[in-house]
Design a protein around this motif. Structure first.
Motif, short mmCIF file in Angstrom:
data_model
loop_
_atom_site.label_atom_id
_atom_site.label_comp_id
_atom_site.label_asym_id
_atom_site.label_seq_id
_atom_site.Cartn_x
_atom_site.Cartn_y
_atom_site.Cartn_z
N THR A 23 0.86 -1.18 0.00
CA THR A 23 0.00 0.00 0.00
C THR A 23 0.90 1.23 0.00
OG1 THR A 23 -1.75 -1.12 1.24
CG2 THR A 23 -1.76 1.29 1.27
N ARG A 24 0.84 1.99 -1.08
CA ARG A 24 1.62 3.22 -1.17
C ARG A 24 0.78 4.39 -0.70
NH1 ARG A 24 3.80 3.46 -7.15
NH2 ARG A 24 1.66 2.79 -7.56
N TRP A 25 1.41 5.30 0.04
CA TRP A 25 0.70 6.46 0.54
C TRP A 25 1.51 7.73 0.30
CZ3 TRP A 25 3.12 9.49 4.12
CH2 TRP A 25 4.15 8.90 4.89
N ALA A 26 0.81 8.86 0.23
CA ALA A 26 1.47 10.16 0.07
C ALA A 26 0.67 11.22 0.80
CB ALA A 26 1.61 10.52 -1.40
N LEU A 27 1.36 12.19 1.35
CA LEU A 27 0.77 13.39 1.93
C LEU A 27 1.16 14.57 1.04
CD1 LEU A 27 1.40 13.22 5.80
CD2 LEU A 27 -0.82 13.28 4.67
N ASP A 31 -1.31 22.84 -3.18
CA ASP A 31 -0.57 23.37 -4.32
C ASP A 31 0.22 22.30 -5.05
OD1 ASP A 31 1.55 22.83 -2.63
OD2 ASP A 31 2.24 24.90 -2.44
N GLY A 32 0.08 21.06 -4.60
CA GLY A 32 0.76 19.95 -5.26
C GLY A 32 2.08 19.56 -4.65
N SER A 33 2.50 20.25 -3.59
CA SER A 33 3.77 19.92 -2.95
C SER A 33 3.65 18.61 -2.17
CB SER A 33 4.21 21.04 -2.00
OG SER A 33 4.37 22.25 -2.70
N LEU A 34 4.57 17.73 -2.38
CA LEU A 34 4.58 16.45 -1.67
C LEU A 34 5.26 16.63 -0.32
CD1 LEU A 34 3.95 13.37 -1.97
CD2 LEU A 34 6.31 13.10 -2.74
N ARG A 35 4.57 16.29 0.76
CA ARG A 35 5.13 16.40 2.10
C ARG A 35 5.87 15.13 2.51
NH1 ARG A 35 3.15 19.93 5.97
NH2 ARG A 35 2.67 21.96 5.04
N ALA A 36 5.30 13.98 2.18
CA ALA A 36 5.91 12.71 2.58
C ALA A 36 5.24 11.59 1.78
CB ALA A 36 5.72 12.46 4.07
N GLU A 37 5.92 10.46 1.67
CA GLU A 37 5.35 9.28 1.06
C GLU A 37 6.01 8.05 1.64
OE1 GLU A 37 7.82 9.84 -3.04
OE2 GLU A 37 6.23 8.34 -3.06
N GLY A 38 5.39 6.91 1.45
CA GLY A 38 5.94 5.66 1.97
C GLY A 38 5.06 4.51 1.57
N HIS A 39 5.30 3.38 2.18
CA HIS A 39 4.46 2.22 1.89
C HIS A 39 4.38 1.34 3.13
CE1 HIS A 39 7.87 -0.60 1.53
NE2 HIS A 39 8.51 0.40 0.97
N VAL A 40 3.27 0.62 3.22
CA VAL A 40 3.04 -0.36 4.28
C VAL A 40 2.54 -1.64 3.60
CG1 VAL A 40 2.57 1.37 6.06
CG2 VAL A 40 0.66 0.47 4.69
N ALA A 301 -3.78 11.30 -6.01
CA ALA A 301 -4.93 11.23 -5.10
C ALA A 301 -4.71 12.13 -3.89
CB ALA A 301 -5.15 9.79 -4.65
N ALA A 302 -3.47 12.20 -3.40
CA ALA A 302 -3.18 13.08 -2.25
C ALA A 302 -3.43 14.53 -2.60
CB ALA A 302 -1.73 12.87 -1.81
N ILE A 303 -3.04 14.95 -3.81
CA ILE A 303 -3.25 16.34 -4.23
C ILE A 303 -4.75 16.62 -4.36
CG2 ILE A 303 -2.90 17.99 -6.10
CD1 ILE A 303 -0.20 16.48 -6.62
N HIS A 304 -5.49 15.71 -4.98
CA HIS A 304 -6.95 15.88 -5.10
C HIS A 304 -7.59 15.98 -3.71
CE1 HIS A 304 -7.60 15.60 -9.42
NE2 HIS A 304 -6.78 14.57 -9.47
N ALA A 305 -7.11 15.13 -2.77
CA ALA A 305 -7.67 15.16 -1.43
C ALA A 305 -7.39 16.50 -0.76
CB ALA A 305 -7.09 14.02 -0.60
N ALA A 306 -6.19 17.02 -0.91
CA ALA A 306 -5.84 18.31 -0.29
C ALA A 306 -6.66 19.44 -0.87
CB ALA A 306 -4.35 18.57 -0.47
#
Length: 311
Positions: A23-27, A31-40, A301-306
């Protein structure tokens, strides 16, 4: 979007892309800036069907929350989950993530993994997406925003050309060879690579692996097939070319249903070896636009959510 203690300018969105392997995740910021990402660990909507599966889902959800919240608290989340196709199931998944992340269920939108993957490649109505990872599927989001699909029916009924399919077909071929010529595996780069990966050449080892391992672990055996192909093993090369031709089947079905449109093909299975893309191209109509792309739907998806969009 529900009220939060963050201003909309600084609200964080969480994007999830949950598959059988991980499961990949991103915050991200609006404005589209990526804060963090990772996977579990990977998970599937199919786990909702029994108590043990729901317990596993809850554990992975809390594992996810621990990883995400160490970087920031999202105000909204959009998740694409393999095996999640019905709205009642989606609500159950939203409730699980809500409890783990400390967000109201209304701030979380769960749907199928192909929906968020498609929107990372095309706008609705633009083209077809082929995705080949542990499983395989072709998707088209029409002009009305409805997801149309072909294939993607799992390892028992389909997923032709996927990592799981490649691994299953390779092991089956090796053991058919052993039936005809016991001990012949020693002269086969494909058989040696597979047996090295599972820890032994005995049938009992293969049997325990195939019928005891999860779908993602079996799918990762496709890496061994690709390694044998790079060594020039004719059987592995032929199998990977056939995988590409099998991947074309669901695309051809969508072309028949909805007409000629560009194709984007993505997923880790397509990155295994060039022979897969070669087989795919040869099986599609001449002149059809085909791009092999690297998608990161968890980020979009993270950008759309923000931004407060449900995609």
């Amino acid at each position: 979007m529900p009220a939060t203690n963050q201003s909309s300018a600084h609200a964080l969105g969480l994007g999830l892309d949950a598959g059988g392997t991980q499961t990949r995740w991103a915050l991200a910021d609006a404005d589209g800036s990526l804060r963090a990402e990772g996977h579990v660990s990977g998970f599937s909507g199919l786990l909702l069907n029994d108590p043990a599966g729901r317990i596993a889902l809850a554990q992975i959800s809390h594992q996810l929350a621990a990883a995400v919240l160490s970087h920031g608290r999202p105000s909204r989340a959009i998740a694409g989950v393999t095996g999640l196709s019905e709205r009642p199931q989606a609500r159950q998944m939203e409730d699980l993530l809500s409890q783990a992340l400390g967000l109201p269920p209304s701030a979380i939108r769960c749907g199928g993994d192909m929906d968020i993957a498609y929107r990372a490649a095309f706008k609705p109505g633009e083209g077809y997406l082929l995705y080949a990872g542990t499983g395989s599927i072709a998707a088209f989001v029409d002009e009305q925003g409805q997801l149309q699909r072909a294939g993607g029916r799992g390892g028992l009924l389909g997923d032709e050309g996927s990592g799981y399919w490649i691994a299953r077909e390779a092991l089956a071929a090796v053991w058919r060879g052993e039936d005809e010529n016991p001990g012949g595996w020693q002269d086969s780069a494909l058989a040696r690579a597979l047996f090295d990966a599972i820890g032994g050449h005995e049938w009992s080892t293969s049997r325990a692996f195939v019928y005891g391992a999860d779908r993602g672990a079996i799918g990762r055996l496709a890496l061994a097939v690709a390694e044998a192909a790079r060594q020039g093993d004719a059987q592995a090369l032929a199998l990977l070319e056939r995988a590409g031709r099998e991947l074309a089947r669901p695309l051809l079905a969508l072309l028949k249903r909805y007409g000629r449109r560009p194709v984007a093909a993505a997923g880790r299975a397509l990155q295994l070896h060039p022979m897969i893309a070669q087989g795919l191209r040869q099986a599609l109509p001449e002149g059809l636009e085909l791009r092999i792309v690297h998608l990161e739907p968890h980020k979009s998806a993270a950008i759309h959510a923000a931004q407060g969009s449900s995609q």
